[in-house]
Scaffold this motif. Structure first.
Motif, short mmCIF file in Angstrom:
data_model
loop_
_atom_site.label_atom_id
_atom_site.label_comp_id
_atom_site.label_asym_id
_atom_site.label_seq_id
_atom_site.Cartn_x
_atom_site.Cartn_y
_atom_site.Cartn_z
N TYR A 164 83.09 96.54 103.19
CA TYR A 164 83.32 96.25 102.32
C TYR A 164 83.88 94.98 101.75
N TRP A 165 84.51 94.06 102.41
CA TRP A 165 83.63 93.09 101.99
C TRP A 165 82.67 92.28 102.95
N VAL A 168 79.92 93.05 99.74
CA VAL A 168 80.84 92.24 98.64
C VAL A 168 80.22 90.86 98.88
N MET A 220 83.73 94.68 92.20
CA MET A 220 84.19 95.11 92.79
C MET A 220 85.99 96.22 93.50
N TRP A 223 84.53 99.53 94.32
CA TRP A 223 84.04 99.62 95.85
C TRP A 223 85.15 100.07 96.34
#
Length: 242
Positions: A164-165, A168, A220, A223
């Protein structure tokens, strides 16, 4: 003899017959690929199919990319592969071929959130099917959604919080680079410098540059929501008694 001129003159209309057919193809194709992949499981057949899918994407979309760069088609505002959908199909090809976790994660997030939104409110000012511009636009989007569905529900790949990070960060970096390019070249890739003329979710997010900030926050959050169920399942599975 009269059919071809009529088709050539017809312009794509959002929520017209061709749009609804393609929306149906998203669902039918995604479900079919997920079921097919689940039936095969983590077998050689699934891996070979994934690579065949990747090759089929390359065989069609690379010539389309070349087509956009031909002198008769060249337009700096649309021909360069700088839209996120361009990066999405290239990443999906790599994910299908290698089953790389980082490539899968980008395909998952881009393919199941951003790509469907672009298909629901398409920024397409082009002739309708069977014009090449129409086919190019929709093929780029369809295959990314299908690839994400096949890898997730067919080959049992799952996103994690570190994915995820990382996704992003990659998307944010793309946005900064393309925003700077748009400013210098007078283009609008990714609709980062102005909203598309057609109605879209961006219309609900304020004017420029405020809608970019809202887009980041909403993206964000979305997600995170599509990451949480998979990570929750893993935590619950680890917590079960022996």
């Amino acid at each position: 003899m009269l059919v071809e001129p009529l088709l050539a003159e017809r312009t794509f209309t959002p929520y017209g017959p061709s749009h609804w057919v393609l929306m149906g193809l998203i669902v039918v194709g995604s479900v079919a690929l997920a079921v097919l992949g689940h039936h095969w499981g983590r077998t050689a057949a699934a891996r070979w199919f994934a690579r065949g899918f990747a090759l089929a994407m390359l065989a069609f979309l690379v010539p389309m990319l070349v087509y956009r760069h031909l002198p008769a088609q060249w337009d700096v505002e649309v021909s360069l592969p700088l839209h996120l959908c361009d990066l999405a199909w290239m990443t999906a090809v790599y994910a299908l071929w290698t089953r790389s976790q980082w490539a899968y994660a980008l395909t998952y997030y881009w393919g199941l959130t951003l790509t469907p939104q672009a298909m629901i409110t398409p920024a397409l000012d082009a002739p309708d099917f069977p014009h090449l511009d129409f086919i190019d636009f929709w093929a780029q989007h369809l295959v990314v959604v299908w690839a994400a569905a096949f890898l997730t529900w067919g080959m049992d790949m799952r996103p994690e919080w570190r994915d995820y990070w990382r996704s992003v960060a990659v998307t944010f970096a793309w946005g900064v680079v393309v925003l700077v390019f748009n400013e210098s070249a007078g283009t609008n890739y990714g609709f980062l410098n102005s909203k598309p003329e057609n109605p879209s979710l961006l219309d609900l997010m304020g004017g420029w540059p405020w809608y970019l900030g809202v887009e980041i926050v909403v993206g964000m959050a979305a997600w995170a929501l599509v990451t949480w169920p998979w990570t929750r399942q893993r935590v619950q599975g680890m917590a079960k008694p022996c």
